[in-house]
Design a protein around this motif. Structure first.
Motif, PDB file in Angstrom:
ATOM      1  N   LYS A  34     -11.204 -28.018  -6.031  1.00  0.00           N
ATOM      2  CA  LYS A  34     -11.636 -29.059  -6.973  1.00  0.00           C
ATOM      3  C   LYS A  34     -13.117 -28.949  -7.300  1.00  0.00           C
ATOM      4  O   LYS A  34     -13.606 -29.632  -8.186  1.00  0.00           O
ATOM      5  N   ASP A  35     -13.823 -28.100  -6.579  1.00  0.00           N
ATOM      6  CA  ASP A  35     -15.269 -27.958  -6.739  1.00  0.00           C
ATOM      7  C   ASP A  35     -15.600 -26.499  -7.068  1.00  0.00           C
ATOM      8  O   ASP A  35     -15.535 -25.628  -6.193  1.00  0.00           O
ATOM      9  N   LYS A  36     -15.950 -26.252  -8.317  1.00  0.00           N
ATOM     10  CA  LYS A  36     -16.207 -24.872  -8.754  1.00  0.00           C
ATOM     11  C   LYS A  36     -17.364 -24.220  -7.996  1.00  0.00           C
ATOM     12  O   LYS A  36     -17.355 -23.014  -7.773  1.00  0.00           O
ATOM     13  N   ASP A  37     -18.349 -25.030  -7.598  1.00  0.00           N
ATOM     14  CA  ASP A  37     -19.464 -24.471  -6.825  1.00  0.00           C
ATOM     15  C   ASP A  37     -18.996 -24.003  -5.454  1.00  0.00           C
ATOM     16  O   ASP A  37     -19.422 -22.953  -4.971  1.00  0.00           O
ATOM     17  N   GLN A  38     -18.120 -24.772  -4.821  1.00  0.00           N
ATOM     18  CA  GLN A  38     -17.588 -24.359  -3.519  1.00  0.00           C
ATOM     19  C   GLN A  38     -16.717 -23.113  -3.656  1.00  0.00           C
ATOM     20  O   GLN A  38     -16.760 -22.230  -2.794  1.00  0.00           O
ATOM     21  N   MET A  39     -15.943 -23.029  -4.733  1.00  0.00           N
ATOM     22  CA  MET A  39     -15.137 -21.815  -4.956  1.00  0.00           C
ATOM     23  C   MET A  39     -16.045 -20.595  -5.089  1.00  0.00           C
ATOM     24  O   MET A  39     -15.768 -19.539  -4.535  1.00  0.00           O
ATOM     25  N   GLN A  40     -17.135 -20.769  -5.835  1.00  0.00           N
ATOM     26  CA  GLN A  40     -18.107 -19.689  -6.008  1.00  0.00           C
ATOM     27  C   GLN A  40     -18.691 -19.286  -4.651  1.00  0.00           C
ATOM     28  O   GLN A  40     -18.775 -18.107  -4.326  1.00  0.00           O
ATOM     29  N   GLU A  41     -19.073 -20.278  -3.862  1.00  0.00           N
ATOM     30  CA  GLU A  41     -19.688 -20.010  -2.564  1.00  0.00           C
ATOM     31  C   GLU A  41     -18.736 -19.262  -1.630  1.00  0.00           C
ATOM     32  O   GLU A  41     -19.133 -18.287  -0.979  1.00  0.00           O
ATOM     33  N   ILE A  42     -17.487 -19.684  -1.577  1.00  0.00           N
ATOM     34  CA  ILE A  42     -16.505 -19.010  -0.713  1.00  0.00           C
ATOM     35  C   ILE A  42     -16.300 -17.572  -1.164  1.00  0.00           C
ATOM     36  O   ILE A  42     -16.217 -16.645  -0.358  1.00  0.00           O
ATOM     37  N   SER A  43     -16.238 -17.375  -2.468  1.00  0.00           N
ATOM     38  CA  SER A  43     -16.054 -16.036  -3.017  1.00  0.00           C
ATOM     39  C   SER A  43     -17.219 -15.117  -2.624  1.00  0.00           C
ATOM     40  O   SER A  43     -17.013 -14.004  -2.140  1.00  0.00           O
ATOM     41  N   VAL A  44     -18.434 -15.598  -2.812  1.00  0.00           N
ATOM     42  CA  VAL A  44     -19.621 -14.801  -2.508  1.00  0.00           C
ATOM     43  C   VAL A  44     -19.748 -14.553  -1.003  1.00  0.00           C
ATOM     44  O   VAL A  44     -20.021 -13.425  -0.572  1.00  0.00           O
ATOM     45  N   GLU A  45     -19.537 -15.589  -0.199  1.00  0.00           N
ATOM     46  CA  GLU A  45     -19.651 -15.434   1.255  1.00  0.00           C
ATOM     47  C   GLU A  45     -18.625 -14.438   1.799  1.00  0.00           C
ATOM     48  O   GLU A  45     -18.917 -13.685   2.727  1.00  0.00           O
ATOM     49  N   SER A  46     -17.430 -14.453   1.232  1.00  0.00           N
ATOM     50  CA  SER A  46     -16.409 -13.511   1.705  1.00  0.00           C
ATOM     51  C   SER A  46     -16.812 -12.070   1.387  1.00  0.00           C
ATOM     52  O   SER A  46     -16.579 -11.161   2.193  1.00  0.00           O
ATOM     53  N   LEU A  47     -17.433 -11.855   0.238  1.00  0.00           N
ATOM     54  CA  LEU A  47     -17.903 -10.511  -0.104  1.00  0.00           C
ATOM     55  C   LEU A  47     -19.039 -10.065   0.823  1.00  0.00           C
ATOM     56  O   LEU A  47     -19.081  -8.908   1.243  1.00  0.00           O
ATOM     57  N   LYS A  48     -19.933 -10.994   1.125  1.00  0.00           N
ATOM     58  CA  LYS A  48     -21.036 -10.657   2.027  1.00  0.00           C
ATOM     59  C   LYS A  48     -20.510 -10.271   3.412  1.00  0.00           C
ATOM     60  O   LYS A  48     -20.930  -9.274   3.984  1.00  0.00           O
ATOM     61  N   LYS A  49     -19.602 -11.083   3.939  1.00  0.00           N
ATOM     62  CA  LYS A  49     -19.069 -10.789   5.271  1.00  0.00           C
ATOM     63  C   LYS A  49     -18.239  -9.510   5.237  1.00  0.00           C
ATOM     64  O   LYS A  49     -18.358  -8.667   6.124  1.00  0.00           O
ATOM     65  N   GLY A  50     -17.396  -9.362   4.223  1.00  0.00           N
ATOM     66  CA  GLY A  50     -16.568  -8.166   4.123  1.00  0.00           C
ATOM     67  C   GLY A  50     -17.385  -6.894   4.036  1.00  0.00           C
ATOM     68  O   GLY A  50     -17.019  -5.866   4.610  1.00  0.00           O
ATOM     69  N   ALA A  51     -18.519  -6.963   3.337  1.00  0.00           N
ATOM     70  CA  ALA A  51     -19.377  -5.787   3.187  1.00  0.00           C
ATOM     71  C   ALA A  51     -19.933  -5.320   4.534  1.00  0.00           C
ATOM     72  O   ALA A  51     -20.197  -4.131   4.720  1.00  0.00           O
ATOM     73  N   LEU A  52     -20.064  -6.240   5.471  1.00  0.00           N
ATOM     74  CA  LEU A  52     -20.551  -5.873   6.803  1.00  0.00           C
ATOM     75  C   LEU A  52     -19.591  -4.937   7.523  1.00  0.00           C
ATOM     76  O   LEU A  52     -19.990  -4.179   8.407  1.00  0.00           O
ATOM     77  N   TYR A  53     -18.315  -5.009   7.156  1.00  0.00           N
ATOM     78  CA  TYR A  53     -17.287  -4.233   7.846  1.00  0.00           C
ATOM     79  C   TYR A  53     -16.750  -3.089   7.003  1.00  0.00           C
ATOM     80  O   TYR A  53     -15.859  -2.366   7.430  1.00  0.00           O
ATOM     81  N   LYS A  54     -17.318  -2.912   5.835  1.00  0.00           N
ATOM     82  CA  LYS A  54     -16.910  -1.826   4.942  1.00  0.00           C
ATOM     83  C   LYS A  54     -17.087  -0.494   5.657  1.00  0.00           C
ATOM     84  O   LYS A  54     -18.121  -0.232   6.264  1.00  0.00           O
ATOM     85  N   GLY A  55     -16.044   0.326   5.594  1.00  0.00           N
ATOM     86  CA  GLY A  55     -16.115   1.652   6.195  1.00  0.00           C
ATOM     87  C   GLY A  55     -15.765   1.693   7.673  1.00  0.00           C
ATOM     88  O   GLY A  55     -15.633   2.779   8.235  1.00  0.00           O
ATOM     89  N   ARG A  56     -15.623   0.546   8.303  1.00  0.00           N
ATOM     90  CA  ARG A  56     -15.219   0.546   9.711  1.00  0.00           C
ATOM     91  C   ARG A  56     -13.755   0.905   9.827  1.00  0.00           C
ATOM     92  O   ARG A  56     -12.942   0.547   8.976  1.00  0.00           O
TER      93      ARG A  56
END
Length: 132
Positions: A21-43
């Motif tokens: 219901k909150d577009k800003d929260q959707m944006q934040e979850i999307s960005v945070e997931s990419l940041k965390k996922g990038a930490l494990y890229k290539g593992r």
């Protein structure tokens, strides 16, 4: 998934309903997931999860912007719930536990990707304009 993981994931999907219901929260979850996922890229063993996290993130962005609508609300809730689980420092198995801390994250992302395989393929086709 074991019972504890299911329980935490169920809480995250309930939270996903309010996040959607909150577009800003959707944006934040999307960005945070990419940041965390990038930490494990290539593992080792993380490639499929990384692909799914990126797909989930792009899909959430397109839904948030109102450009992609060919998906059920229930499916978006599962995807947002999976991303919430993924970015949460407090889940069934804390990420700080070396070697096993990400296994539950991989399981949740993989479970949702498996459940929504057709929906994700439709999204990728829409996104690229190429029939998969």
């Amino acid at each position: 998934m074991n019972r504890m993981v299911k329980s935490v994931f169920k809480r995250m999907t309930k939270k996903a309903v309010s996040v959607m219901k909150d577009k800003d929260q959707m944006q934040e979850i999307s960005v945070e997931s990419l940041k965390k996922g990038a930490l494990y890229k290539g593992r080792k063993g993380m490639d499929d999860m990384w692909v799914d996290v990126k797909t989930f993130s792009r899909l959430v962005q397109e839904v948030r912007k109102g450009r992609y609508r060919d998906i059920s609300k229930k499916s978006v809730i599962l995807i947002v719930g999976a991303l919430l689980y993924f970015v949460s420092p407090i889940d069934a198995v804390p990420d700080l536990l070396a070697g096993i801390g990400l296994l539950d994250d991989v399981a949740v992302i993989g479970f949702v990707a498996g459940q929504l395989k057709n929906e994700l393929e439709k999204f990728r086709e829409w996104e690229t304009g190429v029939k998969i």
